[in-house]
Enzyme design. Structure first.
Site, PDB file in Angstrom:
ATOM      1  N   HIS A  36       0.863  -1.180   0.000  1.00 26.75           N
ATOM      2  CA  HIS A  36       0.000   0.000   0.000  1.00 26.75           C
ATOM      3  C   HIS A  36       0.901   1.233   0.000  1.00 26.75           C
ATOM      4  CE1 HIS A  36      -3.758   2.245   0.833  1.00 26.75           C
ATOM      5  NE2 HIS A  36      -2.925   3.087   1.401  1.00 26.75           N
ATOM      6  N   CYS A  37       0.740   2.066  -1.021  1.00 29.95           N
ATOM      7  CA  CYS A  37       1.594   3.241  -1.181  1.00 29.95           C
ATOM      8  C   CYS A  37       0.861   4.478  -0.663  1.00 29.95           C
ATOM      9  CB  CYS A  37       1.976   3.427  -2.649  1.00 29.95           C
ATOM     10  SG  CYS A  37       3.068   4.842  -2.934  1.00 29.95           S
TER      11      CYS A  37
END
Length: 362
Positions: free
Chosen positions: A189-190
């Site tokens: 997850h960025c």
């Protein structure tokens, strides 16, 4: 199972009643203390066994207990990341816009006035091409969903059941606690995208990192001479003794220093991140699978076996699968130019490089 806990409960109650009635014989004070201590120990042992029966699991290990202990920390990190994702996206847009504005106001006029014609044409074409590629891939990476297993379709290949979603989990699928859903071929997850990187936007994420690194290197090299000139000018003003001629700090000097420091630092940090992801892609892995495969490799090594990644089809084939290159012209139309073509496959069914009888990580 029901008779077992009833038996333990009745046994505990009988022991408690006998302990309350006291000793039946040998009513001396000296013999009373050992009897009480022995009965207390029995009650404590049975109570502890009953308590353990409420939470004991044969699959419980040190990693599970550690995850449970750090669950509040994970919850705080997930919620902070979820709420600050919009802030990070706005920060990326703000910094990118500031770099573009400084380039147009201070760097580009210098190039147009001092460089020869062929260098001017090259800077205009190369710089604007990088700008288009960065903006396009960042927009697609933030707005394209990574993909999740269909909940209404039950006949899908699954390797396990997600403990959070309570739904079948296909191969290479993992649960994202920030997005609160399972993600197909999840990488991570960025927060800078405010989005998960998975099957349908993995190419956009990698292209954004790569072209942003190239853009930062280009800006850093193009403004190096202007940065040194601005730095030396400001440095002379703070010398001892100060120069006799008057000096006024200009916005151009501060802007050029800000531009060079920002682009140089981002090019190093983002370049290292891009290199790491390129290595993973060459091996046919994601960031999550890297940790899983590393543990599986050590486990199989201890029993004399060799681990093989079932999703590794060779370095060049791995890149073709990710970039969607099916023929030679696609290297130009799908890699060097903006392209919205979907990735290969649906993220649920995967081709394996060898038989399932071989050891594999899921």
């Amino acid at each position: 199972m029901g008779s077992s806990w009833r038996w333990h409960l009745s046994r505990t109650m009988r022991l408690a009643m006998r302990w309350c009635r006291g000793p039946q014989r040998g009513g001396g004070c000296g013999g009373n203390r050992p009897w009480i201590s022995g009965r207390c120990f029995e009650v404590w042992s049975y109570s502890k066994m009953l308590l353990r029966s409420l939470y004991f699991n044969s699959l419980t290990n040190a990693d599970t207990l550690l995850d449970c202990a750090f669950e509040p920390v994970y919850w705080i990190v997930d919620n902070v990341t979820r709420w600050f994702g919009v802030v990070f996206v706005c920060l990326v847009i703000l910094l990118t816009t500031s770099v573009v504005v400084i380039i147009y106001l201070f760097v580009l006029p210098t190039i147009l006035s001092t460089y020869p014609l062929y260098m001017i044409v090259w800077h205009l074409c190369y710089g604007h091409w990088l700008l288009v590629m960065v903006v396009f891939h960042y927009y697609k990476a933030t707005t394209t969903a990574a993909g999740s297993p269909p909940k209404e379709k039950t006949q899908i290949p699954a390797v396990s059941i997600c403990k959070k979603c309570i739904t079948p989990k296909p191969p290479r699928t993992h649960h994202c606690s920030i997005c609160n859903q399972c993600v197909l071929k999840m990488d991570h997850h960025c927060p800078w995208l405010n989005n998960c990187v998975g099957h349908f936007n993995h190419r956009y994420f990698l292209s954004f990192c790569f072209y942003t690194t190239l853009g930062c290197v280009y800006c850093s090299i193009s403004s190096k001479d202007m940065f040194l000139d601005a730095y030396n000018t400001i440095e002379r003003y703070y010398q001892t003794p100060p120069p006799t001629e008057p000096y006024v700090e200009s916005t151009a000097h501060k802007s050029i220093i800000f531009l060079w420091v920002l682009t140089s630092s981002v090019s190093v940090a983002l370049g290292a991140l891009s290199l790491w992801h390129m290595i993973l892609i060459s091996r046919g892995e994601t960031s999550v699978e890297r940790h899983i495969n590393h543990k599986e490799t050590r486990r199989l090594r201890d029993i004399g076996k060799v681990f093989k990644n079932p999703y590794h089809h060779g370095t060049m084939n791995n890149w073709k699968l990710l970039l969607g290159v099916e023929k030679r012209s696609h290297w130009f139309t799908r890699v060097l130019l903006p392209s919205s073509h979907p990735p290969n496959g649906d993220g649920i069914l995967w081709e394996f490089s060898f038989s399932r009888r071989d050891p594999m990580a899921i």
